[in-house]
Design a protein around this motif. Structure first.
Motif, PDB file in Angstrom:
ATOM      1  N   ARG A   1      33.838   7.043  13.535  1.00  9.60           N
ATOM      2  CA  ARG A   1      32.665   6.177  14.200  1.00  9.60           C
ATOM      3  C   ARG A   1      32.734   4.682  13.864  1.00  9.60           C
ATOM      4  O   ARG A   1      33.386   4.552  12.544  1.00  9.60           O
ATOM      5  N   PRO A   2      32.058   3.803  14.413  1.00 10.30           N
ATOM      6  CA  PRO A   2      32.270   2.367  13.872  1.00 10.30           C
ATOM      7  C   PRO A   2      31.432   2.301  12.303  1.00 10.30           C
ATOM      8  O   PRO A   2      30.444   2.951  12.196  1.00 10.30           O
ATOM      9  N   GLY A   3      32.198   1.754  11.499  1.00 12.11           N
ATOM     10  CA  GLY A   3      31.439   1.653   9.945  1.00 12.11           C
ATOM     11  C   GLY A   3      32.281   2.651   9.308  1.00 12.11           C
ATOM     12  O   GLY A   3      32.161   2.524   7.986  1.00 12.11           O
TER      13      GLY A   3
ATOM     14  N   ARG B   1      35.791   5.303   8.117  1.00 10.17           N
ATOM     15  CA  ARG B   1      37.040   4.941   7.778  1.00 10.17           C
ATOM     16  C   ARG B   1      37.688   6.576   7.866  1.00 10.17           C
ATOM     17  O   ARG B   1      37.222   7.043   7.479  1.00 10.17           O
TER      18      ARG B   1
ATOM     19  N   THR C   1      40.124   7.066  22.558  1.00 13.74           N
ATOM     20  CA  THR C   1      38.656   6.833  22.408  1.00 13.74           C
ATOM     21  C   THR C   1      37.601   7.500  23.563  1.00 13.74           C
ATOM     22  O   THR C   1      38.326   7.666  24.305  1.00 13.74           O
TER      23      THR C   1
ATOM     24  N   CYS D   1      34.421   6.016  24.871  1.00 14.04           N
ATOM     25  CA  CYS D   1      33.903   4.759  24.782  1.00 14.04           C
ATOM     26  C   CYS D   1      33.922   4.163  26.201  1.00 14.04           C
ATOM     27  O   CYS D   1      34.871   3.826  26.585  1.00 14.04           O
TER      28      CYS D   1
ATOM     29  N   MET E   1      37.456  -0.726  22.235  1.00 14.20           N
ATOM     30  CA  MET E   1      37.487  -0.379  20.686  1.00 14.20           C
ATOM     31  C   MET E   1      38.548  -1.028  20.108  1.00 14.20           C
ATOM     32  O   MET E   1      39.587  -1.237  20.376  1.00 14.20           O
TER      33      MET E   1
ATOM     34  N   THR F   1      40.095   2.091  10.424  1.00 17.58           N
ATOM     35  CA  THR F   1      38.782   1.697  10.789  1.00 17.58           C
ATOM     36  C   THR F   1      38.682   1.497  12.163  1.00 17.58           C
ATOM     37  O   THR F   1      39.662   0.883  12.889  1.00 17.58           O
ATOM     38  N   ALA F   2      37.542   1.428  13.058  1.00 17.55           N
ATOM     39  CA  ALA F   2      37.448   1.306  14.263  1.00 17.55           C
ATOM     40  C   ALA F   2      36.110   0.377  14.621  1.00 17.55           C
ATOM     41  O   ALA F   2      35.017   0.995  14.021  1.00 17.55           O
ATOM     42  N   ASP F   3      36.193  -0.529  15.457  1.00 24.57           N
ATOM     43  CA  ASP F   3      35.033  -1.447  15.664  1.00 24.57           C
ATOM     44  C   ASP F   3      34.763  -1.079  17.141  1.00 24.57           C
ATOM     45  O   ASP F   3      35.469  -1.183  18.083  1.00 24.57           O
ATOM     46  N   GLY F   4      33.269  -0.851  17.439  1.00 27.49           N
ATOM     47  CA  GLY F   4      33.024  -0.745  18.861  1.00 27.49           C
ATOM     48  C   GLY F   4      31.272  -0.533  18.957  1.00 27.49           C
ATOM     49  O   GLY F   4      30.521  -0.341  17.966  1.00 27.49           O
TER      50      GLY F   4
ATOM     51  N   CYS G   1      29.976   5.051  20.012  1.00 25.91           N
ATOM     52  CA  CYS G   1      31.519   5.447  20.723  1.00 25.91           C
ATOM     53  C   CYS G   1      32.207   6.007  19.481  1.00 25.91           C
ATOM     54  O   CYS G   1      31.997   5.889  18.229  1.00 25.91           O
TER      55      CYS G   1
END
Length: 292
Positions: free
Chosen positions: A200-202, A204, A224, A226, A230, A272-275, A279
């Protein structure tokens, strides 16, 4: 050989246990823990005793019958992602293929829907197939991306399996090189990842001991769930030192895969993933022999 669980119980000294996708874990005397071991370098289990004598557990084949999938210890999920599927020609003209299997470990039947998410493109809608699973039943599709309804869309991607109503399923895929006498090679097996274990975003994820030299390289990717793109960020480390960074975008409801930098030896990766909120990303890594 089928996927297995290995129980390790140190007798007198602390040992380190490392498996691709997980940090090195210390295991203390008198402490017992089970680890899933599946074919391919991504599934090997490395035991690192304090005196420098290493032991490696690795399977050399793959069965996807119910008993094998139950014994493998793969985590179940109501929403399960099977990424990194392919029906494509790679380097040296080798043909990459992927088999997929889904197993119902429950005592009650379940109704499931599998959807194909082609790589590298947005997929607001995707071809889907509903199928029932009796208790203990396995649905297996060999060379799944060769199905005409999928292959006309893309030669690689991911499959997400959703269970309607109650119940959960277990799944895995095997990607290998096809050809005379070659398809019996184990290839690499990836367990399906449940949505509750997704990135999830935030948050790792980490991958340990990824090969980038000595005739091997590593592909790292993410699928993903979403409705927006992302961004996935990868930091490669050796010990406490950062040695390389990668960044790639994944279109909505899709998959992207990149090759890690060559010549770095064995590296660890932090992903890490940003979205947007809600998502999730499903990162994965595969180790490949050069020439394929």
């Amino acid at each position: 050989a089928a996927p297995r669980t290995v129980e390790l119980c140190p007798a007198s000294e602390v040992v380190g246990v490392t498996q691709a996708g997980y940090d090195r874990e210390p295991l203390r005397p008198g402490e017992c823990r089970r680890f899933a071991v599946w074919p391919g370098e991504g599934g090997e289990l490395v035991v690192d005793p304090p005196h420098g004598v290493h032991g490696t557990f690795r399977l050399t084949g793959f069965d996807s019958d119910a008993a094998s999938l139950a014994a493998a210890g793969f985590p179940p999920g109501k929403v399960l992602m099977l990424p990194g599927l392919a029906h494509v020609r790679g380097g040296s003209g080798l043909e990459w293929r992927s088999d997929a299997a889904v197993f119902n470990p429950d005592r009650s039947p379940v109704d499931a829907v599998a959807s194909f998410l082609p790589a590298g493109r947005p997929n607001p809608s995707a071809p889907s197939f509903a199928f029932p699973l009796r208790p203990g039943e396995v649905k297996r599709v060999d060379d799944i991306v060769a199905m005409p309804v999928l292959n006309r869309l893309a030669c690689s991607g991911a499959v997400v399996v959703r269970v309607n109503g109650t119940g959960e399923v277990v799944g895995c895929s095997r990607t290998y090189v096809a050809g005379a006498g070659v398809e019996r090679h184990a290839g690499e097996v990836l367990p399906g990842t449940s949505e509750r274990a997704a990135l999830r975003p935030g948050a790792r994820a980490s991958f340990a001991r990824l090969a980038t030299s000595d005739g091997r390289y590593t592909n790292l990717g993410a699928a993903t769930l979403c409705g927006s793109p992302m961004t996935v960020r990868v930091t490669l480390t050796k010990g406490s030192k950062s040695v390389a960074e990668r960044r790639f975008d994944v279109p909505p409801f899709s998959q992207t895969q990149v090759r890690l930098d060559d010549g770095l030896g064995l590296v660890d990766a932090v992903v890490t993933a940003d979205g947007p909120p809600g998502c999730v990303a499903f990162p994965y890594a595969t180790v490949v022999e050069q020439g394929s």
